[in-house]
Structure formats: C-alpha cells, structure tokens
Motif scaffolding. Structure first.
Motif, PDB file in Angstrom:
ATOM      1  N   PRO A 103      -3.146  -2.648  -4.335  1.00  0.00           N
ATOM      2  CA  PRO A 103      -3.385  -2.245  -2.941  1.00  0.00           C
ATOM      3  C   PRO A 103      -4.744  -2.701  -2.431  1.00  0.00           C
ATOM      4  N   ALA A 104      -5.726  -2.860  -3.339  1.00  0.00           N
ATOM      5  CA  ALA A 104      -7.054  -3.323  -2.910  1.00  0.00           C
ATOM      6  C   ALA A 104      -6.972  -4.739  -2.342  1.00  0.00           C
ATOM      7  N   VAL A 105      -6.204  -5.614  -2.996  1.00  0.00           N
ATOM      8  CA  VAL A 105      -6.025  -6.981  -2.505  1.00  0.00           C
ATOM      9  C   VAL A 105      -5.294  -6.973  -1.170  1.00  0.00           C
ATOM     10  N   GLU A 106      -4.287  -6.127  -1.044  1.00  0.00           N
ATOM     11  CA  GLU A 106      -3.532  -6.039   0.212  1.00  0.00           C
ATOM     12  C   GLU A 106      -4.424  -5.583   1.358  1.00  0.00           C
ATOM     13  N   LEU A 107      -5.234  -4.554   1.123  1.00  0.00           N
ATOM     14  CA  LEU A 107      -6.122  -4.045   2.175  1.00  0.00           C
ATOM     15  C   LEU A 107      -7.231  -5.039   2.497  1.00  0.00           C
ATOM     16  N   ALA A 108      -7.752  -5.711   1.471  1.00  0.00           N
ATOM     17  CA  ALA A 108      -8.796  -6.706   1.704  1.00  0.00           C
ATOM     18  C   ALA A 108      -8.268  -7.877   2.527  1.00  0.00           C
ATOM     19  N   LYS A 127       6.660   5.009 -15.634  1.00  0.00           N
ATOM     20  CA  LYS A 127       5.601   5.955 -15.265  1.00  0.00           C
ATOM     21  C   LYS A 127       4.200   5.498 -15.680  1.00  0.00           C
ATOM     22  N   ASP A 128       4.084   4.239 -16.092  1.00  0.00           N
ATOM     23  CA  ASP A 128       2.766   3.716 -16.430  1.00  0.00           C
ATOM     24  C   ASP A 128       1.990   3.452 -15.144  1.00  0.00           C
ATOM     25  N   ARG A 129       0.676   3.530 -15.243  1.00  0.00           N
ATOM     26  CA  ARG A 129      -0.152   3.349 -14.055  1.00  0.00           C
ATOM     27  C   ARG A 129      -0.136   1.908 -13.561  1.00  0.00           C
ATOM     28  N   ILE A 130      -0.082   1.756 -12.240  1.00  0.00           N
ATOM     29  CA  ILE A 130      -0.180   0.445 -11.589  1.00  0.00           C
ATOM     30  C   ILE A 130      -1.650   0.217 -11.254  1.00  0.00           C
ATOM     31  N   SER A 131      -2.138  -0.962 -11.551  1.00  0.00           N
ATOM     32  CA  SER A 131      -3.543  -1.266 -11.301  1.00  0.00           C
ATOM     33  C   SER A 131      -3.889  -1.094  -9.824  1.00  0.00           C
ATOM     34  N   PHE A 132      -5.046  -0.489  -9.573  1.00  0.00           N
ATOM     35  CA  PHE A 132      -5.490  -0.266  -8.195  1.00  0.00           C
ATOM     36  C   PHE A 132      -5.814  -1.580  -7.490  1.00  0.00           C
ATOM     37  N   HIS A 133      -5.938  -2.672  -8.263  1.00  0.00           N
ATOM     38  CA  HIS A 133      -6.310  -3.935  -7.608  1.00  0.00           C
ATOM     39  C   HIS A 133      -5.199  -4.436  -6.688  1.00  0.00           C
ATOM     40  N   VAL A 180       0.822  -1.219   0.000  1.00  0.00           N
ATOM     41  CA  VAL A 180       0.000   0.000   0.000  1.00  0.00           C
ATOM     42  C   VAL A 180       0.858   1.272   0.000  1.00  0.00           C
ATOM     43  N   LEU A 181       1.827   1.367   0.914  1.00  0.00           N
ATOM     44  CA  LEU A 181       2.620   2.580   1.064  1.00  0.00           C
ATOM     45  C   LEU A 181       3.384   2.914  -0.221  1.00  0.00           C
ATOM     46  N   SER A 182       4.005   1.898  -0.836  1.00  0.00           N
ATOM     47  CA  SER A 182       4.751   2.144  -2.071  1.00  0.00           C
ATOM     48  C   SER A 182       3.824   2.658  -3.164  1.00  0.00           C
ATOM     49  N   PHE A 183       2.644   2.096  -3.236  1.00  0.00           N
ATOM     50  CA  PHE A 183       1.660   2.531  -4.235  1.00  0.00           C
ATOM     51  C   PHE A 183       1.304   3.998  -4.026  1.00  0.00           C
ATOM     52  N   VAL A 184       1.096   4.384  -2.777  1.00  0.00           N
ATOM     53  CA  VAL A 184       0.719   5.764  -2.462  1.00  0.00           C
ATOM     54  C   VAL A 184       1.865   6.723  -2.759  1.00  0.00           C
ATOM     55  N   ALA A 199       2.425   7.444  -6.294  1.00  0.00           N
ATOM     56  CA  ALA A 199       1.230   7.975  -6.949  1.00  0.00           C
ATOM     57  C   ALA A 199       0.615   6.965  -7.913  1.00  0.00           C
ATOM     58  N   GLY A 200       0.743   5.676  -7.566  1.00  0.00           N
ATOM     59  CA  GLY A 200       0.143   4.630  -8.390  1.00  0.00           C
ATOM     60  C   GLY A 200       0.801   4.445  -9.737  1.00  0.00           C
ATOM     61  N   LYS A 201       2.100   4.810  -9.834  1.00  0.00           N
ATOM     62  CA  LYS A 201       2.807   4.690 -11.115  1.00  0.00           C
ATOM     63  C   LYS A 201       4.132   3.962 -10.938  1.00  0.00           C
ATOM     64  N   CYS A 202       4.579   3.285 -11.994  1.00  0.00           N
ATOM     65  CA  CYS A 202       5.896   2.628 -11.991  1.00  0.00           C
ATOM     66  C   CYS A 202       6.982   3.700 -11.988  1.00  0.00           C
TER      67      CYS A 202
END
Length: 244
Positions: free
Chosen positions: A73-78, A65-71, A51-55, A58-61
């Motif tokens: 951190p969602a799986v981690e939090l779930a 710099k391509d977007r990382i799928s929101f799924h 989660v922290l790395s994603f935040v 900013a949700g990018k590699c």
C-alpha cells in the motif's frame, strides 16, 4: 481531476508492485496471475483493490493469514501522490506520469534488492531521449547534463571499484540528466547526496548499519529527481537570489 489522477496513481502503483515482484522472481509480468507470495493463493479481484483490500484484510492474506508487507500500500499511495503532484504542477501528463512510474519502480527495486534493473532503466532512457528529440529544444543540453552526471558517477564507481555505488547508479545518473536537464540535474544530485548522508549517519547512529554496510543509493537519486522536478525552479531562484 486531482481525485481521478490520484485513483489512477493507486491503480498504477498496484501494477508497479506486481512488476517489481515479478522482475525479481522471473514470472511473466503479463501472463502470471497475482498471488500471495507466501502460500501461492491466487488473488480474486476484490483482493486486488489498491490500499482498500489491504485495510479490509487487516494486512493479512485471506488464505494463509500471513502478514502482507506494508510496502504494497505504501507504493500505491506514493504513486498516487506523485501522480497528483504532476497534475498540480501542470507537467506534461502522459510523459511525466510514465517516467514517474519508472522512477518509483527503480526506488523500490533498488531498496529491496540493491540493484537497478536494465529492464527498467533502459526503457526510461529511451523514452526520455525520444521525448527530448520530438518535443523539446533542449536535447543537446540534456544529453550533456546526463553525460556529465554519469561520468562523475562512473569515476566514483571505478575509483572505489564498485564499493561506494553500483554501475546501475551510473546509468540512472545519465537518465536523470536526460530527463531533468540543466540546472535541475545539479539540484537532484545535491539533494540525493545530502539525503543519503543524513540517512546514512542516522542508520549508523541507531546501530542499524555500520560504516561498511551497503546502502542503496538509487532511492536517494530518485527522491532527488522528484525534488528537482517539482521544486527545481523555486530552488534555483532562491539560490540565485542569495548571490545577488
């Protein structure tokens, strides 16, 4: 303890993300290094903090710099939330946490790829069988619950010729019965069909799906399993009070 188990859930959720991706890509779950799925950039340890790395990124590699799928951190939090609930409801920790991890992997994999992999469902069935045999006096009733659920789903599968649900759902139904036992399996299946119906109607109403579109049923079965696991007794008591 809740905080610690939540952190453990975040870590396990990160691992589950890797398992889900590598099962589909064919990469080794153990040997392969974590990398960006778009550019192949090998991730450093500070890019793998759940989660922290994603935040922070900013949700990018960091590389492409391509977007990382929101799924992710969602799986981690779930996973972290489910782990905390297992502790809160005082369920057998090592066993239930492991089974919960299998269920979350099934949820995400079926949602993404419309299939329930044998490499997940068979170990889950084996573990539940061993647990029931070694630590429970409800082995036979749980096996009967699993067989009843799987036969019901098998009938749907063969009558529809696989159009209404896949055979992976038949295996998942057996696992659910073995894991939950009776009457929780009934609660889980009822919840799954209700949720599936509501979501299906909603998707059609929003024109995101048609009546002929495929919608994976595994995620609803997994959600029903968690509902029965955490609130099965309360739901059963509420229903019985209605009959009195």
């Amino acid at each position: 303890m809740i905080f610690l188990i939540f952190i453990l859930g975040l870590i396990v959720g990160s691992f589950l993300n890797a398992v889900i991706y590598r099962l589909h890509s064919g990469e080794s779950i153990i040997k392969a290094r974590s990398h960006c799925v778009k550019c192949g950039h090998v991730l450093s340890w500070y890019e793998l903090v759940p989660v922290l790395s994603f935040v922070l990124q900013a949700g990018k590699c960091r590389a492409c710099k391509d977007r990382i799928s929101f799924h992710y951190p969602a799986v981690e939090l779930a996973t972290a939330s489910v782990f905390a609930a297992v502790l809160y409801y005082n369920l057998p920790l090592p066993y239930t946490l492991t089974i919960s991890s299998f269920l979350i992997a099934i949820f995400v994999y079926d949602l993404k790829h419309y299939i329930i992999p044998d490499k997940i469902i068979y170990p889950a069935i084996l573990l539940s069988g061993i647990w029931r045999l070694a630590f429970s006096d409800e082995l036979l009733s749980s096996v009967y619950a699993g067989l009843t659920a799987s036969v019901f789903f098998a009938l749907i599968f063969f009558v529809s010729r696989g159009k209404w649900l896949g055979f992976g759902d038949v295996k998942l139904a057996f696992f659910m019965g073995l894991f939950l036992g009776w009457p929780n399996i009934a609660i889980a299946l009822f919840a799954a069909f209700v949720l599936g119906g509501i979501v299906g109607i909603g998707l059609v109403g929003l024109h995101l799906k048609t009546m002929r579109s495929q919608v994976p049923f595994g995620p609803f079965l997994v959600t029903g399993t968690f509902i029965a696991l955490f609130w099965g007794r309360e739901i059963t008591d509420w229903y019985l009070n209605l009959l009195i």
